[in-house]
Design an enzyme around this catalytic site. Structure first.
Site, PDB file in Angstrom:
ATOM      1  N   HIS A  48       0.852  -1.184   0.000  1.00  0.00           N
ATOM      2  CA  HIS A  48       0.000   0.000   0.000  1.00  0.00           C
ATOM      3  C   HIS A  48       0.897   1.246   0.000  1.00  0.00           C
ATOM      4  O   HIS A  48       1.586   1.515   0.981  1.00  0.00           O
ATOM      5  CB  HIS A  48      -0.879  -0.019   1.254  1.00  0.00           C
ATOM      6  N   GLU A  81      -4.024  15.092  10.749  1.00  0.00           N
ATOM      7  CA  GLU A  81      -4.882  14.917   9.587  1.00  0.00           C
ATOM      8  C   GLU A  81      -6.315  15.374   9.897  1.00  0.00           C
ATOM      9  O   GLU A  81      -6.966  14.804  10.772  1.00  0.00           O
ATOM     10  CB  GLU A  81      -4.916  13.442   9.165  1.00  0.00           C
ATOM     11  N   TYR A 138     -16.014   6.426   2.134  1.00  0.00           N
ATOM     12  CA  TYR A 138     -14.559   6.305   2.291  1.00  0.00           C
ATOM     13  C   TYR A 138     -14.269   4.855   2.635  1.00  0.00           C
ATOM     14  O   TYR A 138     -14.888   4.275   3.531  1.00  0.00           O
ATOM     15  CB  TYR A 138     -14.080   7.242   3.395  1.00  0.00           C
ATOM     16  N   HIS A 180      -7.481  13.398  13.285  1.00  0.00           N
ATOM     17  CA  HIS A 180      -6.533  12.490  13.922  1.00  0.00           C
ATOM     18  C   HIS A 180      -5.217  13.261  14.041  1.00  0.00           C
ATOM     19  O   HIS A 180      -4.502  13.448  13.056  1.00  0.00           O
ATOM     20  CB  HIS A 180      -6.349  11.216  13.095  1.00  0.00           C
ATOM     21  N   HIS A 206      -5.040   5.455  14.362  1.00  0.00           N
ATOM     22  CA  HIS A 206      -6.278   5.382  13.593  1.00  0.00           C
ATOM     23  C   HIS A 206      -6.072   4.439  12.406  1.00  0.00           C
ATOM     24  O   HIS A 206      -4.970   3.975  12.141  1.00  0.00           O
ATOM     25  CB  HIS A 206      -6.758   6.751  13.135  1.00  0.00           C
TER      26      HIS A 206
END
Length: 428
Positions: free
Chosen positions: A286, A335, A344, A359, A365
């Site tokens: 990722h 963020e 999302y 966050h 998170h």
């Protein structure tokens, strides 16, 4: 005002005139400007900034900006600036439901609601994150933000933004970037709601592409600046100025949107996020979310941005043997996230369009229990993530929620419960 037309290219030296022959040729400030206009310089950087970083535009207008009455304080119940106006809060993840539309007539200025703050506008560092709700256009009222530029992300309703340099029409899925110190007003075609990043630091710019090369992410040519247009109707205007963290108001007897011609590279822009060229893995793992950066405001420490504007648009997910949503993480950056439309992928149920989350640095998170379970067990065939648009305002400094954010009624008391189902499954 004229019809909507645009000039392409972020940071380009543009020129435009609403009346032929209004732009001086070969000199910026001649002794007598044609058509009886006044020459005025609007600077977005110090005069001696490096040439490739210098921001400025020459405006040729019917009356200069100095022709304005004295300013008086203007109270605002929900607008805040800088860390000094934030509230102490625990290191918890925070999330808000969409705020309701007002019942009473409310324009863009009156509908501003500050959610989180850091930095200091006088020190030219940090940001504020705001929401806006509006159901009434600003008619003979203009706004000038002397503290910072404003990045506007509509979530509901089309905005018609009148600026000193011309008009922008901005719909959900698009963004607008309005320079610090430039007058504007906003018209709405019905109930409107969205997000704002007020940037006190270095002006937003396109990020460096590094190993990506010369193509990818947001292309400069897809940012559109307005062509020259001026308001001919006579009559007084209320000028509202944000200055030193406070609002001030003055009356002047003419429109501030009286620029007949202009040239330079300090301009407002609109950008359609559909033009963003997403880049991702085509093998495994990722990639970091920095590959979704549209604009960045650098700080004095390389790589630690005063603010990054990041989007998560529709895209193909093709990586093999990989967990595709964001992994669980604790970041040095803070963020503030919003959702323009759809779902999302890391919060499929609880995060709603018009809502937002915060966050802060080192607050853990990541995907909720449902998203984790689904992504851990789904067959990893190529998959199109569609009908979605989320974004982040990411900043190196901790964001402090405001009193409105904590007590305005939209704060979700049980947000952290979305991770309660992540049990200990360790098996030796």
């Amino acid at each position: 005002m004229t019809d909507l037309n645009y000039l392409a290219g972020f940071g380009n030296q543009h020129q435009s005139e609403a009346v032929a022959g209004s732009l001086p040729i070969g000199r910026n400030s001649p002794q007598k400007v044609t058509h009886g206009l006044y020459a005025e310089l609007l600077s977005g950087s110090a005069f001696t900034a490096p040439r490739n970083e210098n921001l400025r535009s020459w405006l040729y207008r019917r009356q200069p900006s100095v022709v304005v009455g004295g300013f008086q304080p203007l109270a605002h119940a929900f607008l805040r600036s800088g860390a000094r106006e934030g509230q102490v809060s625990p290191p918890d993840p925070l999330r808000w439901a969409p705020i309701a539309m007002p019942a009473e007539p409310t324009d863009f200025i009156d509908g501003l609601r500050t959610m989180a703050v850091n930095g200091d506008p006088d020190a030219q560092m940090g940001i504020a994150t705001h929401l806006y709700v509006a159901n009434q256009s600003m008619e003979r009222r203009a706004f000038i933000n002397a503290d910072g530029e404003m990045l506007i992300v509509p979530q509901q309703g089309v905005l018609t933004i009148t600026t000193e340099l011309g008009l922008l029409e901005v719909a959900p899925g698009e963004i607008a970037l309005l320079p610090r110190g430039m007058a504007f007003k906003i018209g709405v075609d019905g109930p409107a709601r969205g997000y704002i990043c007020e940037n006190y630091g270095a002006a937003f710019r396109l990020p460096e592409l590094g190993p990506i090369g010369s193509n990818g992410l947001a292309n400069a040519r897809d940012f559109l600046a307005p062509v020259a247009a001026f308001e001919a109707a006579p009559g007084a205007y209320e000028i509202v100025k944000k200055y030193g963290g406070s609002l001030w108001r003055a009356q002047q007897q003419h429109s501030p949107f009286n620029v007949v011609a202009w040239h330079g590279n300090l301009t407002p822009y609109k950008y359609d996020t559909k033009h963003f060229m997403t880049i991702g893995s085509i093998s495994f793992d990722h990639p970091d979310p920095s590959i979704f950066t549209v604009l960045t405001s650098p700080s004095d420490t390389a790589g630690w941005a005063n603010c990054d504007f990041v989007i998560f648009p529709p895209r193909w997910m093709v990586a093999e043997d990989s967990f595709r949503p964001p992994w669980y993480h604790r970041n040095v950056m803070s963020e503030y996230m919003g959702l323009v439309l759809g779902q999302y992928d890391a919060k499929p149920e609880g995060f709603k369009p018009g809502g937002s989350s915060l966050h802060n640095a080192y607050v853990p998170h990541g995907p909720d229990t449902e998203a984790f379970s689904k992504a851990s067990n789904v067959e990893l065939a190529p998959h199109k993530l569609d009908n979605t648009l989320a974004f982040m305002f990411e900043t190196r400094w901790r964001l402090l929620p405001t009193e409105f954010a904590l007590q305005g009624g939209a704060l979700e008391a049980n947000y952290a419960a979305c991770w309660d189902g992540l049990t200990d499954n360790f098996d030796r």
